[in-house]
Design a protein around this motif. Structure first.
Motif, PDB file in Angstrom:
ATOM      1  N   HIS A 113      28.848  30.045  27.536  1.00  0.00           N
ATOM      2  CA  HIS A 113      29.021  29.058  26.474  1.00  0.00           C
ATOM      3  C   HIS A 113      28.167  27.847  26.782  1.00  0.00           C
ATOM      4  O   HIS A 113      27.642  27.723  27.885  1.00  0.00           O
ATOM      5  CB  HIS A 113      30.492  28.675  26.330  1.00  0.00           C
ATOM      6  N   GLY A 116      25.093  27.731  29.154  1.00  0.00           N
ATOM      7  CA  GLY A 116      25.104  28.953  29.946  1.00  0.00           C
ATOM      8  C   GLY A 116      26.083  28.831  31.100  1.00  0.00           C
ATOM      9  O   GLY A 116      27.022  28.031  31.036  1.00  0.00           O
ATOM     10  N   ILE A 132      21.914  40.905  23.110  1.00  0.00           N
ATOM     11  CA  ILE A 132      22.027  41.703  21.884  1.00  0.00           C
ATOM     12  C   ILE A 132      20.870  41.433  20.936  1.00  0.00           C
ATOM     13  O   ILE A 132      20.832  41.956  19.826  1.00  0.00           O
ATOM     14  CB  ILE A 132      23.389  41.536  21.162  1.00  0.00           C
ATOM     15  N   VAL A 136      19.297  33.083  19.834  1.00  0.00           N
ATOM     16  CA  VAL A 136      20.297  32.427  20.680  1.00  0.00           C
ATOM     17  C   VAL A 136      21.574  32.171  19.885  1.00  0.00           C
ATOM     18  O   VAL A 136      21.551  31.550  18.822  1.00  0.00           O
ATOM     19  CB  VAL A 136      19.748  31.109  21.259  1.00  0.00           C
ATOM     20  N   ALA A 143      28.463  38.483  21.018  1.00  0.00           N
ATOM     21  CA  ALA A 143      27.736  39.521  21.763  1.00  0.00           C
ATOM     22  C   ALA A 143      28.731  40.470  22.437  1.00  0.00           C
ATOM     23  O   ALA A 143      28.561  41.691  22.393  1.00  0.00           O
ATOM     24  CB  ALA A 143      26.818  38.877  22.797  1.00  0.00           C
TER      25      ALA A 143
HETATM   26  N1  SAH Z   1      20.476  28.089  27.340  1.00  0.00           N
HETATM   27  C1  SAH Z   1      20.595  29.501  27.249  1.00  0.00           C
HETATM   28  C2  SAH Z   1      21.366  29.910  26.002  1.00  0.00           C
HETATM   29  C3  SAH Z   1      22.782  29.523  26.001  1.00  0.00           C
HETATM   30  S1  SAH Z   1      23.582  30.096  24.580  1.00  0.00           S
HETATM   31  C4  SAH Z   1      19.214  30.131  27.165  1.00  0.00           C
HETATM   32  O1  SAH Z   1      18.348  29.526  26.555  1.00  0.00           O
HETATM   33  O2  SAH Z   1      19.047  31.251  27.655  1.00  0.00           O
HETATM   34  C5  SAH Z   1      25.241  30.166  25.099  1.00  0.00           C
HETATM   35  C6  SAH Z   1      25.741  31.528  25.513  1.00  0.00           C
HETATM   36  O3  SAH Z   1      25.700  32.415  24.423  1.00  0.00           O
HETATM   37  C7  SAH Z   1      24.967  32.215  26.616  1.00  0.00           C
HETATM   38  O4  SAH Z   1      25.402  31.778  27.871  1.00  0.00           O
HETATM   39  C8  SAH Z   1      25.273  33.682  26.377  1.00  0.00           C
HETATM   40  O5  SAH Z   1      26.473  34.093  27.010  1.00  0.00           O
HETATM   41  C9  SAH Z   1      25.488  33.739  24.870  1.00  0.00           C
HETATM   42  N2  SAH Z   1      24.316  34.281  24.136  1.00  0.00           N
HETATM   43  C10 SAH Z   1      23.453  33.576  23.384  1.00  0.00           C
HETATM   44  N3  SAH Z   1      22.521  34.351  22.840  1.00  0.00           N
HETATM   45  C11 SAH Z   1      22.793  35.618  23.241  1.00  0.00           C
HETATM   46  C12 SAH Z   1      22.167  36.895  23.011  1.00  0.00           C
HETATM   47  N4  SAH Z   1      21.077  37.011  22.257  1.00  0.00           N
HETATM   48  N5  SAH Z   1      22.730  37.977  23.581  1.00  0.00           N
HETATM   49  C13 SAH Z   1      23.828  37.868  24.361  1.00  0.00           C
HETATM   50  N6  SAH Z   1      24.456  36.694  24.614  1.00  0.00           N
HETATM   51  C14 SAH Z   1      23.952  35.580  24.068  1.00  0.00           C
END
Ligand code: SAH
Length: 229
Positions: A113, A116, A132, A136, A143
Motif C-alpha cells: 500500500h 510500497g 498483474i 500502478v 491484484a
Molecule cells: N511505488 C511503487 C508502487 C506502489 S503502488 C512502484 O512504483 O513500484 C502500491 C501497492 O499497490 C504496491 O505496493 C503493490 O502491492 C500494489 N500494486 C500496484 N500496482 C500493481 C500491479 N500492477 N500489480 C500488482 N500489484 C500492484
C-alpha cells in the motif's frame, strides 16, 4: 488449498472473493481464503503499520515489524509453499502462473500500500513477486483478488463442468472460440449452422479453427511463444 491474504484494507477484498465460482469453491472447502487485517499487528496505541521512508521521498511505506510478526504466526501453524508480494515490478501474472499456483497447498499474498513495503520484507520474507500488468494500482488488494480468482477457479471441483477450464483462453496458448446461445437467430444475425448440426466432431473442428483464427488475428505472440510463462 489455503490462501492467507495480508492487507491494510480487508473490506476491499471481501466482496470480490464472496461470489460466484469463488464462493462455491469456499463453500465446498476447496479453497480456504483467510483475510488478515495487518493493523491488528500494528505498533502502539494507534496500531501503526506504515512510516515515512528514509531518504525523504514522499509517501508512506509499510513497516517490516507488523508484517513479520503476522507471517511468523502463520508459519508456526503450517508450512507455506509460496509467499507472494503483489508489485508492479514483479513477474507478469498469466494463466501458466495461475496453473502453477493452483497446485500449491498453502500460500500467503501480501498486499502493498502507499509507496510500497520496506525492501527488507521483499528481500527476506517474500518468495515470489507478481505484477498483474504494467500500470500502478493504489494498493495490492485488487491484484490479490485477481490472482486468487484466477487460481481458485482452477481447483478441481470449483467449476461445474470440470473440463470447461481447459477450453478457456490461454490454456493451450490459444484464445477461446466464440460462443453463442439461444435464440439461434436474432434480427437476422444467425448462429453458425455447424453449432446447430449436432455433430460433435464437426463442432470440435470448427471450434479449433476459430480458436486458431482468433489467436492469429488478436494475439499472434501466443502462437510464436516458446515460453509463455
Ligand atoms: N511505488 C511503487 C508502487 C506502489 S503502488 C512502484 O512504483 O513500484 C502500491 C501497492 O499497490 C504496491 O505496493 C503493490 O502491492 C500494489 N500494486 C500496484 N500496482 C500493481 C500491479 N500492477 N500489480 C500488482 N500489484 C500492484
Amino acid at each position: 488449498m489455503r490462501i492467507d491474504i495480508i492487507t491494510v484494507l480487508p473490506e476491499l477484498l471481501k466482496s470480490p472473493l464472496s461470489y460466484s465460482i469463488i464462493k462455491r469453491a469456499r463453500d465446498k472447502s476447496l479453497a480456504e481464503i483467510v483475510i488478515h487485517d495487518l493493523r491488528r499487528y500494528g505498533k502502539g496505541k494507534y496500531r501503526q503499520v506504515d512510516d515515512y521512508s528514509f531518504g525523504g521521498d514522499a509517501g508512506m511505506v509499510l513497516m517490516i515489524e507488523p508484517v513479520c510478526r503476522l507471517m511468523e504466526e502463520l508459519k508456526k501453524e503450517r508450512p507455506y509453499d509460496e509467499i507472494i508480494y503483489t508489485s508492479p515490478d514483479g513477474v507478469p501474472f498469466n494463466q501458466k502462473e495461475a496453473n502453477r499456483i493452483s497446485c500449491l497447498k498453502n500460500i500467503i499474498i501480501l498486499c502493498g500500500h502507499y509507496k510500497g513495503v520496506d525492501q527488507r520484507i521483499r528481500d527476506h520474507l517474500i518468495t515470489k513477486e507478481i505484477s498483474i500488468g504494467d500500470y500502478v494500482l493504489s494498493g495490492g488488494e485488487l491484484a490479490a483478488a485477481v490472482i486468487t480468482d484466477a487460481v481458485v477457479r482452477l481447483l478441481p471441483g470449483a467449476l461445474n463442468d470440470e473440463t470447461s477450464a481447459l477450453t478457456d483462453s490461454f490454456q493451450d496458448d490459444l484464445l477461446a472460440p466464440p460462443v453463442y446461445t439461444r435464440p439461434s437467430e436474432f434480427m437476422g444475425w444467425k448462429v453458425p449452422d455447424v453449432l446447430l448440426s449436432g455433430n460433435p466432431e464437426k463442432i470440435r473442428q470448427w471450434q479449433e479453427e476459430k480458436s486458431l483464427d482468433r489467436t492469429e488475428r488478436l494475439r499472434p505472440d501466443l502462437l510464436h511463444n516458446t515460453d509463455n510463462g
